[in-house]
Design an enzyme around this catalytic site. Structure first.
Site, mmCIF file in Angstrom:
data_model
loop_
_atom_site.group_PDB
_atom_site.id
_atom_site.type_symbol
_atom_site.label_atom_id
_atom_site.label_comp_id
_atom_site.label_asym_id
_atom_site.label_seq_id
_atom_site.Cartn_x
_atom_site.Cartn_y
_atom_site.Cartn_z
ATOM 1 N N THR A 1 0.856 -1.201 0.000
ATOM 2 C CA THR A 1 0.000 0.000 0.000
ATOM 3 C C THR A 1 0.885 1.242 0.000
ATOM 4 O OG1 THR A 1 -1.824 -1.048 1.147
ATOM 5 C CG2 THR A 1 -1.595 1.311 1.518
ATOM 6 N N ARG B 1 -14.647 -6.959 -0.012
ATOM 7 C CA ARG B 1 -13.879 -6.590 1.198
ATOM 8 C C ARG B 1 -13.231 -5.195 1.056
ATOM 9 N NH1 ARG B 1 -8.333 -5.092 2.504
ATOM 10 N NH2 ARG B 1 -7.972 -5.629 4.677
ATOM 11 N N GLY C 1 -10.626 -2.529 3.202
ATOM 12 C CA GLY C 1 -9.703 -2.400 4.337
ATOM 13 C C GLY C 1 -9.748 -1.011 4.941
ATOM 14 N N ASP C 2 -8.689 -0.654 5.629
ATOM 15 C CA ASP C 2 -8.650 0.636 6.337
ATOM 16 C C ASP C 2 -8.281 1.809 5.434
ATOM 17 O OD1 ASP C 2 -6.081 -0.682 6.097
ATOM 18 O OD2 ASP C 2 -5.266 1.008 7.224
ATOM 19 N N THR D 1 -0.508 1.635 6.923
ATOM 20 C CA THR D 1 -0.437 0.442 6.097
ATOM 21 C C THR D 1 -0.330 -0.774 7.005
ATOM 22 O OG1 THR D 1 0.822 -0.759 4.434
ATOM 23 C CG2 THR D 1 2.077 0.732 5.845
ATOM 24 N N GLY D 2 -1.046 -1.823 6.653
ATOM 25 C CA GLY D 2 -1.000 -3.013 7.498
ATOM 26 C C GLY D 2 -2.287 -3.798 7.391
ATOM 27 N N GLY E 1 -5.625 -4.317 7.538
ATOM 28 C CA GLY E 1 -6.689 -3.321 7.588
ATOM 29 C C GLY E 1 -7.780 -3.574 8.607
HETATM 30 N N1 ASP Z 1 -4.118 -1.724 4.804
HETATM 31 C C1 ASP Z 1 -4.341 -2.327 3.526
HETATM 32 C C2 ASP Z 1 -5.635 -3.100 3.580
HETATM 33 O O1 ASP Z 1 -5.913 -3.738 4.576
HETATM 34 C C3 ASP Z 1 -3.239 -3.252 3.106
HETATM 35 C C4 ASP Z 1 -1.833 -2.778 3.403
HETATM 36 O O2 ASP Z 1 -1.637 -1.661 3.873
HETATM 37 O O3 ASP Z 1 -0.880 -3.524 3.163
HETATM 38 O O4 ASP Z 1 -6.347 -3.098 2.615
#
Ligand code: ASP
Length: 331
Positions: free
Chosen positions: A196, A224, A226-227, A247-248, A250
């Site tokens: 991301t 789906r 995410g955040d 990022t992570g 979500g």
């Molecule tokens: N946060 C993003 C999600 O969950 C993915 C990522 O940041 O790697 O969609």
């Protein structure tokens, strides 16, 4: 005549000193996850470092020549969306059905206006569409085909979804599907989502801005989200505290409202961005298994980039001496 010349020189000097003292800065990320030197080739690492450096330099030069934090953030994210290295735009991960559904959001720290889009398949630069939602609609968040229709009304380029295809992400989809057959817990594996992109900036006018863009998680289904497109979870900006892009994993970032929790600790508890960011990433997220990281900037141009994974692609530059491109646990 002499007095007039003296006054002009004096005013020019004062304005130079004032503008030199005004902090400005940018921080960017390209995703967090199991990013280990041992599993990276020197060539690939060099490509990542170069792209992060190019993006950071572009953002910094926009700010230094008097551009706004919004201009810097949007330009940087567009460069990263165009790079196949990152999970945003070209290079986005595949859905279970073999397509790409893109999410993005932006927030302006001065006005607290925001724009977000989710599940978009046909817009070349999702971050531009998020910005258009903020500026040209009365809404904050648009989704799917509705967001795509809105994109055509504001004249954004429509493309075929296959433009985002890359071999590397296609192979990830095959591996993810195999894992899904073997275990329902595949979602926990960081390998299937890192990349991301995001940026936060402070301009010479004292304004903060944040933006995030992603393809989400490999093999995601059922729409789906995410955040990254959720204001307060993956993106937040407020001139009273800070600007954050996350990022992570979500699902955790949504449940723990990560980006706005960090800024709330700064605003209401008087904490520094270092204290606030470390608390949320290490004391709130880590104990419950939430993996990832954030980039944070405040109105003095301080930058902090904490993460609880092996690595996070990141870069930062400020006019008070910070200038770095980092990947692993290095300073
Ligand atoms: N946060 C993003 C999600 O969950 C993915 C990522 O940041 O790697 O969609």
């Amino acid at each position: 005549m002499l007095i007039k010349t003296f006054i002009i020189i004096f005013l020019a000097l004062v304005s130079h000193i004032v503008s030199a003292a005004q902090p400005f800065a940018i921080a960017i990320h390209g995703g967090a996850g199991t990013i280990l030197k041992s599993s990276m080739t020197p060539e690939l690492e060099a490509q990542y470092r170069k792209k992060l450096d190019d993006a950071k330099q572009l953002g910094y030069s926009i700010l230094s020549s008097g551009g706004t934090s919004e201009q810097a953030v949007l330009s940087v994210i567009k460069i990263l969306e165009d790079s196949p290295l990152f999970n945003a735009g070209i290079g986005a991960v595949y859905t279970y059905e073999g397509q790409h559904e893109l999410d993005a959001s932006v927030m302006d720290g001065k006005s607290r206006m925001a724009g977000a889009i989710t599940g978009v398949k046909t817009v070349r630069h999702p971050i531009e569409l998020a910005s258009a939602v903020m500026h040209k609609s009365v809404h904050v968040m648009l989704s799917g085909s509705g967001a795509e229709n809105f994109a055509t009304t504001v004249g954004l380029e429509q493309i075929d979804n296959s433009i985002f295809n890359t071999k590397r992400r296609f192979e990830s989809l095959q591996r993810a599907k195999a894992k899904m057959k073997a275990s329902a817990n595949w979602l926990k594996n960081e390998d299937f989502r890192y990349g991301t992109v995001g940026a936060v900036a402070l301009d010479k006018f004292g304004n903060l801005f944040a933006g995030t863009s992603t393809g989400g998680m490999t093999a995601k289904r059922w729409g789906r989200i995410g955040d990254s497109p959720i204001i307060g979870a993956g993106t937040f900006a407020d001139n009273k505290s800070c600007a954050v892009s996350a990022t992570g994993h979500g699902e955790f970032f949504i449940r723990f409202n990560v980006a706005s929790d960090i800024c709330a600790r700064v605003a209401y508890q008087g904490k520094s961005i270092k204290q606030a960011g470390d608390e949320v990433i290490f004391d709130v997220l880590e104990p419950v298994g939430g993996t990832g990281g954030v980039i944070i900037i405040d109105t003095k141009g301080n930058i902090h980039m904490p993460f609880n994974t092996a690595g996070m692609y990141r870069a930062a530059r400020s006019n008070n001496g910070v200038d770095k491109v980092l990947i692993y646990r290095e300073e």
